[in-house]
Motif scaffolding. Structure first.
Motif, PDB file in Angstrom:
ATOM      1  N   VAL A   1      51.568  45.653  87.429  1.00  0.00           N
ATOM      2  CA  VAL A   1      50.303  46.306  87.085  1.00  0.00           C
ATOM      3  C   VAL A   1      49.858  45.911  85.683  1.00  0.00           C
ATOM      4  O   VAL A   1      48.683  45.582  85.450  1.00  0.00           O
ATOM      5  CB  VAL A   1      50.442  47.836  87.212  1.00  0.00           C
ATOM      6  CG1 VAL A   1      49.164  48.526  86.749  1.00  0.00           C
ATOM      7  CG2 VAL A   1      50.760  48.231  88.652  1.00  0.00           C
ATOM      8  N   LEU A   2      50.788  45.901  84.760  1.00  0.00           N
ATOM      9  CA  LEU A   2      50.465  45.537  83.382  1.00  0.00           C
ATOM     10  C   LEU A   2      50.081  44.072  83.281  1.00  0.00           C
ATOM     11  O   LEU A   2      49.110  43.713  82.590  1.00  0.00           O
ATOM     12  CB  LEU A   2      51.662  45.849  82.479  1.00  0.00           C
ATOM     13  CG  LEU A   2      51.435  45.843  80.974  1.00  0.00           C
ATOM     14  CD1 LEU A   2      50.341  46.830  80.587  1.00  0.00           C
ATOM     15  CD2 LEU A   2      52.727  46.180  80.245  1.00  0.00           C
TER      16      LEU A   2
ATOM     17  N   SER B   1      46.705  43.565  84.671  1.00  0.00           N
ATOM     18  CA  SER B   1      45.669  44.046  83.750  1.00  0.00           C
ATOM     19  C   SER B   1      45.341  42.991  82.695  1.00  0.00           C
ATOM     20  O   SER B   1      44.183  42.820  82.315  1.00  0.00           O
ATOM     21  CB  SER B   1      46.126  45.340  83.079  1.00  0.00           C
ATOM     22  OG  SER B   1      46.338  46.359  84.031  1.00  0.00           O
TER      23      SER B   1
ATOM     24  N   PHE C   1      43.191  40.495  84.392  1.00  0.00           N
ATOM     25  CA  PHE C   1      41.870  41.063  84.674  1.00  0.00           C
ATOM     26  C   PHE C   1      40.993  41.051  83.431  1.00  0.00           C
ATOM     27  O   PHE C   1      39.834  40.615  83.482  1.00  0.00           O
ATOM     28  CB  PHE C   1      42.023  42.489  85.203  1.00  0.00           C
ATOM     29  CG  PHE C   1      40.721  43.231  85.336  1.00  0.00           C
ATOM     30  CD1 PHE C   1      39.860  42.957  86.380  1.00  0.00           C
ATOM     31  CD2 PHE C   1      40.361  44.196  84.394  1.00  0.00           C
ATOM     32  CE1 PHE C   1      38.646  43.628  86.490  1.00  0.00           C
ATOM     33  CE2 PHE C   1      39.162  44.869  84.501  1.00  0.00           C
ATOM     34  CZ  PHE C   1      38.303  44.592  85.559  1.00  0.00           C
ATOM     35  N   PHE C   2      41.525  41.496  82.308  1.00  0.00           N
ATOM     36  CA  PHE C   2      40.712  41.550  81.092  1.00  0.00           C
ATOM     37  C   PHE C   2      40.439  40.148  80.540  1.00  0.00           C
ATOM     38  O   PHE C   2      39.420  39.953  79.864  1.00  0.00           O
ATOM     39  CB  PHE C   2      41.378  42.435  80.046  1.00  0.00           C
ATOM     40  CG  PHE C   2      41.235  43.901  80.323  1.00  0.00           C
ATOM     41  CD1 PHE C   2      40.000  44.520  80.268  1.00  0.00           C
ATOM     42  CD2 PHE C   2      42.342  44.663  80.672  1.00  0.00           C
ATOM     43  CE1 PHE C   2      39.861  45.874  80.541  1.00  0.00           C
ATOM     44  CE2 PHE C   2      42.214  46.019  80.942  1.00  0.00           C
ATOM     45  CZ  PHE C   2      40.965  46.626  80.876  1.00  0.00           C
TER      46      PHE C   2
ATOM     47  N   CYS D   1      37.650  43.719  75.100  1.00  0.00           N
ATOM     48  CA  CYS D   1      38.495  43.036  76.090  1.00  0.00           C
ATOM     49  C   CYS D   1      39.549  42.162  75.423  1.00  0.00           C
ATOM     50  O   CYS D   1      40.708  42.137  75.859  1.00  0.00           O
ATOM     51  CB  CYS D   1      37.626  42.192  77.026  1.00  0.00           C
ATOM     52  SG  CYS D   1      36.625  43.144  78.177  1.00  0.00           S
TER      53      CYS D   1
ATOM     54  N   LEU E   1      47.979  44.603  75.560  1.00  0.00           N
ATOM     55  CA  LEU E   1      48.715  44.732  76.819  1.00  0.00           C
ATOM     56  C   LEU E   1      49.804  43.673  76.940  1.00  0.00           C
ATOM     57  O   LEU E   1      50.921  43.965  77.392  1.00  0.00           O
ATOM     58  CB  LEU E   1      47.748  44.641  78.000  1.00  0.00           C
ATOM     59  CG  LEU E   1      46.768  45.808  78.156  1.00  0.00           C
ATOM     60  CD1 LEU E   1      45.778  45.530  79.272  1.00  0.00           C
ATOM     61  CD2 LEU E   1      47.524  47.099  78.439  1.00  0.00           C
TER      62      LEU E   1
END
Length: 232
Positions: A96-97, A100, A103-104, A147, A154
């Protein structure tokens, strides 16, 4: 500010934003986000290695967002191995991390392209207000700053708090245990910081062009002076 100078500033902002698109896209495809060394803890303990002898048990690792390579050393020579996060390491990494971060990065590329287009649109056209005018220029660059900072935060938390390097080094290892010895962020990671600073510079360029920051209270005109002007 004269219209020609304003156009020049907007063109510079558009070029810088488009450069951010290329920089982030190139950074995503490399494996130079982090590099470090990993110690073969099991092998070093078996022979009670200390000091210079630990070099025989010190391997290297480097990776990006999609792939990387590692060199394992346990006293019998190095074992180089290339790996991919998808699908090889999906069971080992915090998916998930890591998703992310990807995604960003994608959002950063999209909005950097949008910011570039809006800069050029404001330079060579007559934009109407709201998102096509000054507010849009501030908004897209602010989103890019957010972003890029999220990508750095992250990824750093994935490496530091979730011990990503150790999980990669110990994946599918049944005989040896590896421990991270040193880690440092590589140049692709710092390219994201360059992107953040570039969009921050774009915000300053917009202000330099004479456009006020959003939600800044405009100075109320002096009614008395305006009335006196009408008399003459």
């Amino acid at each position: 500010m004269p219209n020609r100078q304003k156009k020049f500033i907007f063109c510079v902002g558009g070029v810088l934003s488009f450069a951010c698109v290329l920089v982030v896209a190139a950074a995503m495809g490399t494996q130079f986000w982090l590099k470090g060394t990993v110690l073969c803890k099991t092998g070093a303990q078996l022979v009670n290695a200390t000091g210079p002898e630990l070099e025989k048990f010190m391997g290297r690792i480097s990776y990006g967002l999609f792939h990387g390579q590692r060199l394992k050393q346990c006293g019998l020579g190095g074992r180089p191995l290339r790996f991919s996060f998808f699908p090889d390491l999906m069971g080992a990494i915090p998916i998930v991390l890591h998703g992310s971060v990807l995604f960003f990065c994608a959002v950063l590329i999209v909005f950097s392209a949008v910011a570039s287009a809006f800069f050029l649109f404001n330079a060579f056209s007559r934009p109407y207000e709201t998102l096509h005018g000054p507010l849009g220029l501030y908004l897209w660059n602010f989103i890019c700053c957010v972003c890029s900072s999220l990508v750095m935060t992250l990824f750093a938390s994935e490496v530091r708090f979730h011990r990503l390097s150790e999980k990669i080094a110990n994946y599918n290892e049944s005989s040896f245990v590896y421990k991270t010895h040193s880690e440092q962020f590589d140049y692709s990671y710092w390219l994201i910081l360059f992107t953040f600073l570039t969009h921050l510079l774009n915000i300053l360029l917009i202000r330099l062009a004479g456009i006020q920051f959003p939600f800044q209270e405009a100075k109320e005109p002096d009614v008395s002076s305006g009335a006196s002007d009408l008399m003459y």
